[in-house]
Every structure is written in structure tokens, then in C-alpha cells.
Design an enzyme around this catalytic site. Sequence first.
Site, PDB file in Angstrom:
ATOM      1  N   ASP A 170     -13.181  -5.574  26.659  1.00 36.81           N
ATOM      2  CA  ASP A 170     -12.514  -5.566  27.916  1.00 36.81           C
ATOM      3  C   ASP A 170     -11.359  -6.056  27.925  1.00 36.81           C
ATOM      4  O   ASP A 170     -11.002  -7.161  28.091  1.00 36.81           O
ATOM      5  CB  ASP A 170     -13.443  -6.258  28.775  1.00 36.81           C
ATOM      6  CG  ASP A 170     -12.911  -5.845  30.483  1.00 36.81           C
ATOM      7  OD1 ASP A 170     -13.382  -4.627  31.139  1.00 36.81           O
ATOM      8  OD2 ASP A 170     -12.512  -6.673  30.802  1.00 36.81           O
ATOM      9  N   TYR A 194      -3.230  -7.753  31.254  1.00 35.19           N
ATOM     10  CA  TYR A 194      -3.581  -8.889  29.896  1.00 35.19           C
ATOM     11  C   TYR A 194      -2.498  -8.930  29.001  1.00 35.19           C
ATOM     12  O   TYR A 194      -2.518 -10.193  28.101  1.00 35.19           O
ATOM     13  CB  TYR A 194      -4.808  -8.666  29.499  1.00 35.19           C
ATOM     14  CG  TYR A 194      -6.010  -8.784  30.389  1.00 35.19           C
ATOM     15  CD1 TYR A 194      -5.816  -8.913  31.859  1.00 35.19           C
ATOM     16  CD2 TYR A 194      -7.351  -8.434  30.174  1.00 35.19           C
ATOM     17  CE1 TYR A 194      -7.015  -9.029  32.796  1.00 35.19           C
ATOM     18  CE2 TYR A 194      -8.393  -8.372  31.104  1.00 35.19           C
ATOM     19  CZ  TYR A 194      -8.180  -8.489  32.595  1.00 35.19           C
ATOM     20  OH  TYR A 194      -9.201  -8.430  33.216  1.00 35.19           O
ATOM     21  N   LYS A 225      -7.453  -1.128  31.554  1.00 37.46           N
ATOM     22  CA  LYS A 225      -7.396  -0.878  33.091  1.00 37.46           C
ATOM     23  C   LYS A 225      -5.969  -0.726  33.575  1.00 37.46           C
ATOM     24  O   LYS A 225      -4.799  -1.130  33.026  1.00 37.46           O
ATOM     25  CB  LYS A 225      -7.992  -2.169  33.913  1.00 37.46           C
ATOM     26  CG  LYS A 225      -9.129  -2.595  33.571  1.00 37.46           C
ATOM     27  CD  LYS A 225      -9.669  -3.909  34.210  1.00 37.46           C
ATOM     28  CE  LYS A 225     -10.795  -4.877  33.490  1.00 37.46           C
ATOM     29  NZ  LYS A 225     -10.382  -5.566  32.475  1.00 37.46           N
ATOM     30  N   HIS A 255      -7.716  -1.244  38.264  1.00 34.43           N
ATOM     31  CA  HIS A 255      -7.897  -2.590  38.431  1.00 34.43           C
ATOM     32  C   HIS A 255      -8.140  -3.168  39.681  1.00 34.43           C
ATOM     33  O   HIS A 255      -9.202  -4.043  39.775  1.00 34.43           O
ATOM     34  CB  HIS A 255      -6.572  -3.420  37.633  1.00 34.43           C
ATOM     35  CG  HIS A 255      -6.976  -4.354  36.866  1.00 34.43           C
ATOM     36  ND1 HIS A 255      -6.466  -4.816  35.932  1.00 34.43           N
ATOM     37  CD2 HIS A 255      -7.967  -5.694  37.250  1.00 34.43           C
ATOM     38  CE1 HIS A 255      -6.864  -6.274  35.381  1.00 34.43           C
ATOM     39  NE2 HIS A 255      -8.015  -6.637  36.334  1.00 34.43           N
TER      40      HIS A 255
HETATM   41  P1  NAD Z   1     -16.037 -16.085  32.271  1.00 31.79           P
HETATM   42  O1  NAD Z   1     -16.848 -16.235  33.596  1.00 31.79           O
HETATM   43  O2  NAD Z   1     -16.261 -15.280  31.095  1.00 31.79           O
HETATM   44  O3  NAD Z   1     -15.631 -17.727  31.837  1.00 31.79           O
HETATM   45  C1  NAD Z   1     -14.989 -17.941  30.383  1.00 31.79           C
HETATM   46  C2  NAD Z   1     -14.692 -19.144  30.358  1.00 31.79           C
HETATM   47  O4  NAD Z   1     -16.301 -19.969  30.204  1.00 31.79           O
HETATM   48  C3  NAD Z   1     -14.033 -19.793  29.222  1.00 31.79           C
HETATM   49  O5  NAD Z   1     -12.803 -19.605  29.077  1.00 31.79           O
HETATM   50  C4  NAD Z   1     -14.683 -21.200  28.677  1.00 31.79           C
HETATM   51  O6  NAD Z   1     -14.078 -22.130  29.178  1.00 31.79           O
HETATM   52  C5  NAD Z   1     -15.915 -20.891  29.146  1.00 31.79           C
HETATM   53  N1  NAD Z   1     -17.261 -20.446  28.102  1.00 31.79           N
HETATM   54  C6  NAD Z   1     -17.415 -19.042  27.562  1.00 31.79           C
HETATM   55  N2  NAD Z   1     -18.369 -19.395  26.669  1.00 31.79           N
HETATM   56  C7  NAD Z   1     -18.860 -20.586  26.665  1.00 31.79           C
HETATM   57  C8  NAD Z   1     -19.784 -21.396  26.181  1.00 31.79           C
HETATM   58  N3  NAD Z   1     -20.775 -20.687  25.108  1.00 31.79           N
HETATM   59  N4  NAD Z   1     -19.955 -22.511  26.440  1.00 31.79           N
HETATM   60  C9  NAD Z   1     -19.228 -23.174  27.108  1.00 31.79           C
HETATM   61  N5  NAD Z   1     -18.220 -22.774  27.853  1.00 31.79           N
HETATM   62  C10 NAD Z   1     -17.900 -21.476  27.592  1.00 31.79           C
HETATM   63  O7  NAD Z   1     -14.242 -15.886  32.651  1.00 31.79           O
HETATM   64  P2  NAD Z   1     -13.374 -14.656  32.820  1.00 31.79           P
HETATM   65  O8  NAD Z   1     -12.613 -14.495  31.542  1.00 31.79           O
HETATM   66  O9  NAD Z   1     -12.645 -14.801  34.148  1.00 31.79           O
HETATM   67  O10 NAD Z   1     -14.122 -13.367  32.965  1.00 31.79           O
HETATM   68  C11 NAD Z   1     -14.388 -12.791  31.833  1.00 31.79           C
HETATM   69  C12 NAD Z   1     -13.690 -11.315  31.751  1.00 31.79           C
HETATM   70  O11 NAD Z   1     -13.962 -10.558  32.700  1.00 31.79           O
HETATM   71  C13 NAD Z   1     -12.232 -11.475  31.414  1.00 31.79           C
HETATM   72  O12 NAD Z   1     -11.842 -12.037  30.369  1.00 31.79           O
HETATM   73  C14 NAD Z   1     -11.622 -10.117  31.760  1.00 31.79           C
HETATM   74  O13 NAD Z   1     -11.985  -9.369  30.491  1.00 31.79           O
HETATM   75  C15 NAD Z   1     -12.910  -9.818  32.773  1.00 31.79           C
HETATM   76  N6  NAD Z   1     -12.181 -10.067  34.157  1.00 31.79           N
HETATM   77  C16 NAD Z   1     -11.844  -8.947  35.021  1.00 31.79           C
HETATM   78  C17 NAD Z   1     -11.214  -9.215  36.095  1.00 31.79           C
HETATM   79  C18 NAD Z   1     -10.941  -7.945  37.109  1.00 31.79           C
HETATM   80  O14 NAD Z   1      -9.980  -8.190  37.992  1.00 31.79           O
HETATM   81  N7  NAD Z   1     -11.188  -6.868  36.885  1.00 31.79           N
HETATM   82  C19 NAD Z   1     -10.870 -10.402  36.708  1.00 31.79           C
HETATM   83  C20 NAD Z   1     -11.247 -11.446  36.052  1.00 31.79           C
HETATM   84  C21 NAD Z   1     -11.834 -11.180  34.645  1.00 31.79           C
END
Ligand code: NAD
Length: 271
Positions: free
Chosen positions: A44, A49, A74, A107
Site C-alpha cells: 500500500d 508518500y 492513491k 486518498h
Molecule cells: P501502523 O499502525 O501500521 O504502525 C506502524 C508502527 O508500528 C511502526 O512505525 C512501528 O513503530 C510499529 N510497529 C510495526 N510493527 C511492529 C512490531 N512487530 N513490533 C513493534 N512495533 C511495531 O501505522 P501506519 O504506518 O500509520 O499505517 C499503516 C499503513 O496504512 C501506512 O503505512 C499507509 O500505507 C496506510 N495509511 C493510510 C492512510 C490514509 O489516509 N489512507 C493514513 C495513514 C496510513
Amino acid sequence: MEKTKKLANGLEMPRFGLGVWRVDPEDAINSVKWAIQAGYRLIDTAAIYKNEAEVGEGIRQSGVSREELFITTKLWNADQGYETAHQAFDESLKKLGLDYVDLYLIHWPVPGKFNDSWKAMEEVYESGRAKAIGVSNFHQHHIEELMTTAKIKPMVDQVEIHPTLTQEPLRKYLASENIAVEAWSPLGQGKILSNPTLMKIAETHQKSVAQVIIRWHLQSDIIVIPKSVHENRIKENFDVFDFELSPDDMKEIDSLNINERLGGDPDNFNF
Ligand code: NAD
């Protein structure tokens, strides 16, 4: 558990993937490559990004064929509108180095613009260059407004969901419309990993808190795209198909909801 979910148009979408928001271009190639080599099939990304080129490179370096993968990108807010959406899509494909994406999403629901953007996205879909189209950050009323002019119903809505923002009313509506639900920030951006209830459940199953949260999404019929740039965590997050949360575990996690938004509210954002 099925590894894919059938979208309204019959396309099989992986229920689990890698998110690459705030992944620097330097890290993106390796993260995508490690994820695919570990078994991930869904990636994704988004134009905003600024790592589409590196995502494309990671895909090529993974050694897994394009047809086995499911790539989402997106349309960014500044590019919304009919003509600009077409241009932005072409630009994303070029940066990714692909001749199609599997899913193209609006988005955010930019007021007054998203209906025109959708018309362009329907044309992209009909041309075969996006195998599915959908939206992100759409509340029920945004989807209803979109449907006043849409020919094609969105196949996916990607919204913020995690144990402290469970979005049950929206999920119920999306299920009734046969729109697949995908969670962004599924781990609460890592901020809920020390929650005592989640730690207790993780201990019972001899799994990590991240794995328990990912499993809660999957068992709730939510497509999930946790982000990590560390190879060990990328592998850990995928290792969730050998255990099951009980109905009581599920209820306990559901009850952690406090409607806590970590990102923008789709009714009130200014970017
Ligand atoms: P997430 O909830 O996936 O959290 C990621 C964070 O969790 C990492 O940076 C790390 O600190 C921690 N983490 C991940 N795996 C771990 C593990 N096994 N153990 C310990 N800590 C761990 O956060 P995100 O990146 O905000 O969301 C995931 C994806 O969703 C994004 O990368 C993006 O692709 C998407 N997203 C989309 C939108 C949108 O507006 N459509 C907005 C935000 C994110």
C-alpha cells in the site's frame, strides 16, 4: 482463514499487506523486497508518500512476478478533479514502473471535487489500468454523495481503524454495501502496543501485541496493512496465521474502543 477477500467485482484482494507511509525512499526498496520475500502480496503506497519509484524497484528486486502481487496507490488531494486525476494516475504508474495497479483509491474526500475525480477513476478502471477502484477516509455520507453521480460503486474504503477506534457503525454500513474495509494505522501507529489488555491477551497466546492486533483485524474481516521498515518486524507481522483469538478475546479488544483518532477527521481536514 482465507488469505484473500473477494471484492465486489470478483477480484481477490490479499487480506494482509505492507503499508509504506513515512517510509523514506532509502528504506522503501528493502522493506518492500523483504516483505514480498517473506510472503506479503499486498503493498500500500500513495502518490503523497513520495516513494512510488522505490516501491516499484522493491517489487522488481523481490523476484516475485507482478501477477502474484496486489499494488495499491492513491490520488492525492491536490490532484483531485477530472483532468488532474487522469494525469496523476498516469504519473503514479510511471513512477511505479508498472502498466497497471490492482487498486487505485481517492486518498481523502476533498469537498466539491471527489465526484469529478471518481469519473476519471471509473475511466481508468474501464481501461484496465486499475483492476479495482475505491476510496479512503470516506464516511458513509461521503459515499452516499459519491453515489449520486457514480456509475461504479467503490470496491474498498480504507479508513483509520485500530482497537481504540473500531468504527463499528461505518464497518456495518460498508458490509451492507459490499464495500471491503481496509484499516490504516492498524497498530495505532505503534502507540497502543503497551496496552495492558492487549499485553495480557498476547501473553496467553505466546504472540506479540502487534500480532494480536493484526489477528483482531483479520478475524473482524478487515484488510490490514501494518507498516515496518525492520526485516524482523516485517516477518513477525506476517506470522499471524497459526493462532486464533477466542470470541472472548475479540470482545475484550472490541471494548477498548474510545473513538480515538490519530489522524485527520474526514469531515474536518485541511491538507
Ligand atoms: P501502523 O499502525 O501500521 O504502525 C506502524 C508502527 O508500528 C511502526 O512505525 C512501528 O513503530 C510499529 N510497529 C510495526 N510493527 C511492529 C512490531 N512487530 N513490533 C513493534 N512495533 C511495531 O501505522 P501506519 O504506518 O500509520 O499505517 C499503516 C499503513 O496504512 C501506512 O503505512 C499507509 O500505507 C496506510 N495509511 C493510510 C492512510 C490514509 O489516509 N489512507 C493514513 C495513514 C496510513
